[in-house]
Scaffold this active site. Structure first.
Site, PDB file in Angstrom:
ATOM      1  N   HIS A  12       8.884   1.532   2.072  1.00 20.67           N
ATOM      2  CA  HIS A  12       8.732   1.791   3.514  1.00 20.67           C
ATOM      3  C   HIS A  12       9.763   2.825   3.974  1.00 20.67           C
ATOM      4  CE1 HIS A  12       7.219  -2.615   3.722  1.00 20.67           C
ATOM      5  NE2 HIS A  12       6.172  -1.854   3.959  1.00 20.67           N
TER       6      HIS A  12
ATOM      7  N   ARG B 111      -0.004   4.093  -1.446  1.00 21.50           N
ATOM      8  CA  ARG B 111       0.662   4.024  -2.750  1.00 21.50           C
ATOM      9  C   ARG B 111      -0.274   4.411  -3.868  1.00 21.50           C
ATOM     10  NH1 ARG B 111       2.553  -1.898  -1.354  1.00 21.50           N
ATOM     11  NH2 ARG B 111       0.689  -1.570  -0.116  1.00 21.50           N
TER      12      ARG B 111
HETATM   13  P1  ADP Z   1       0.678  -4.307   6.657  1.00 24.77           P
HETATM   14  O1  ADP Z   1       0.992  -5.757   6.641  1.00 24.77           O
HETATM   15  O2  ADP Z   1       0.212  -3.776   7.976  1.00 24.77           O
HETATM   16  O3  ADP Z   1      -0.164  -3.805   5.494  1.00 24.77           O
HETATM   17  P2  ADP Z   1       3.121  -3.438   5.369  1.00 24.77           P
HETATM   18  O4  ADP Z   1       4.418  -3.756   5.987  1.00 24.77           O
HETATM   19  O5  ADP Z   1       2.771  -4.157   4.100  1.00 24.77           O
HETATM   20  O6  ADP Z   1       2.073  -3.637   6.514  1.00 24.77           O
HETATM   21  O7  ADP Z   1       2.991  -1.882   5.098  1.00 24.77           O
HETATM   22  C1  ADP Z   1       2.977  -0.934   6.117  1.00 24.77           C
HETATM   23  C2  ADP Z   1       2.419   0.362   5.570  1.00 24.77           C
HETATM   24  O8  ADP Z   1       3.270   0.855   4.563  1.00 24.77           O
HETATM   25  C3  ADP Z   1       1.046   0.267   4.927  1.00 24.77           C
HETATM   26  O9  ADP Z   1       0.344   1.457   5.211  1.00 24.77           O
HETATM   27  C4  ADP Z   1       1.351   0.158   3.451  1.00 24.77           C
HETATM   28  O10 ADP Z   1       0.279   0.663   2.667  1.00 24.77           O
HETATM   29  C5  ADP Z   1       2.556   1.058   3.369  1.00 24.77           C
HETATM   30  N1  ADP Z   1       3.436   0.741   2.242  1.00 24.77           N
HETATM   31  C6  ADP Z   1       3.886  -0.472   1.854  1.00 24.77           C
HETATM   32  N2  ADP Z   1       4.688  -0.366   0.766  1.00 24.77           N
HETATM   33  C7  ADP Z   1       4.732   0.963   0.464  1.00 24.77           C
HETATM   34  C8  ADP Z   1       5.355   1.725  -0.580  1.00 24.77           C
HETATM   35  N3  ADP Z   1       6.074   1.167  -1.548  1.00 24.77           N
HETATM   36  N4  ADP Z   1       5.176   3.060  -0.551  1.00 24.77           N
HETATM   37  C9  ADP Z   1       4.403   3.645   0.397  1.00 24.77           C
HETATM   38  N5  ADP Z   1       3.775   2.995   1.384  1.00 24.77           N
HETATM   39  C10 ADP Z   1       3.935   1.660   1.418  1.00 24.77           C
END
Ligand code: ADP
Length: 159
Positions: free
Chosen positions: A18, A91
């Site tokens: 993130h 990802r």
């Molecule tokens: P949600 O519960 O809304 O899916 P997350 O907190 O899991 O939210 O993720 C928020 C965003 O960040 C999503 O678009 C997810 O795909 C992206 N994301 C999560 N982990 C990663 C990562 N390691 N690299 C890039 N993007 C990520």
């Protein structure tokens, strides 16, 4: 035109993946609002107040990044903040289907909303909050996947 973007998620917990996305977004936009959801359907692993403060602490060095909580429809939150751009992270191909559907629904709810996708540096592409939760719950080491403050918090939290 001064541009702001909102990066919504559950951040349960915030990970280095993130933060990589936020860092990239913060260099592209004047202001980035990291919006931490209250998950209405699934109880979160970490309470919203703690997810919020862990995100705030982890992002303190980014001067144009604000962390806010939100409990409403994302498009309404964006409108209230005067933001048209939603950032999401991609990802792998496996993220695409859900993200594409979400972006389409948000555009149907508010046709002015644009979703922009950012991909992380390769070393972050396998990190997910759900695997971090699973690893730490089973006593594994998550130090390489999350900021130090999140690691400290979670080690105490799962004890
Ligand atoms: P949600 O519960 O809304 O899916 P997350 O907190 O899991 O939210 O993720 C928020 C965003 O960040 C999503 O678009 C997810 O795909 C992206 N994301 C999560 N982990 C990663 C990562 N390691 N690299 C890039 N993007 C990520």
């Amino acid at each position: 035109m001064a541009q702001s973007a909102v990066y919504p998620g559950s951040f349960d917990p915030i990970t280095n993946g993130h933060i990589d996305i936020i860092s990239r977004a913060s260099s592209l936009f004047d202001k980035v609002i990291v919006a931490v959801t209250q998950n209405h359907y699934k109880p979160p692993f970490i309470p919203q107040a703690d997810r919020l403060s862990l995100a705030q602490e982890s992002l303190a060095t980014f001067s144009n990044v604000q962390v806010k909580s939100f409990d409403t429809l994302l498009v309404n939150f964006a409108k209230k903040e005067g933001v048209r751009i939603i950032i999401r992270g991609l990802r792998a191909v496996s993220d695409f289907e859900y993200e594409f559907q979400l972006a389409g629904m948000n555009k149907k709810l508010d046709s002015h909303i644009e979703t922009l996708f950012i991909t992380p540096a390769e070393q972050y592409s396998n990190i997910s909050s759900s695997l971090v939760r699973e690893i730490v719950s089973l006593g594994g080491d998550i130090a390489n996947f999350v900021p130090a403050g999140v690691n400290d918090f979670l080690k105490k939290y799962v004890k």
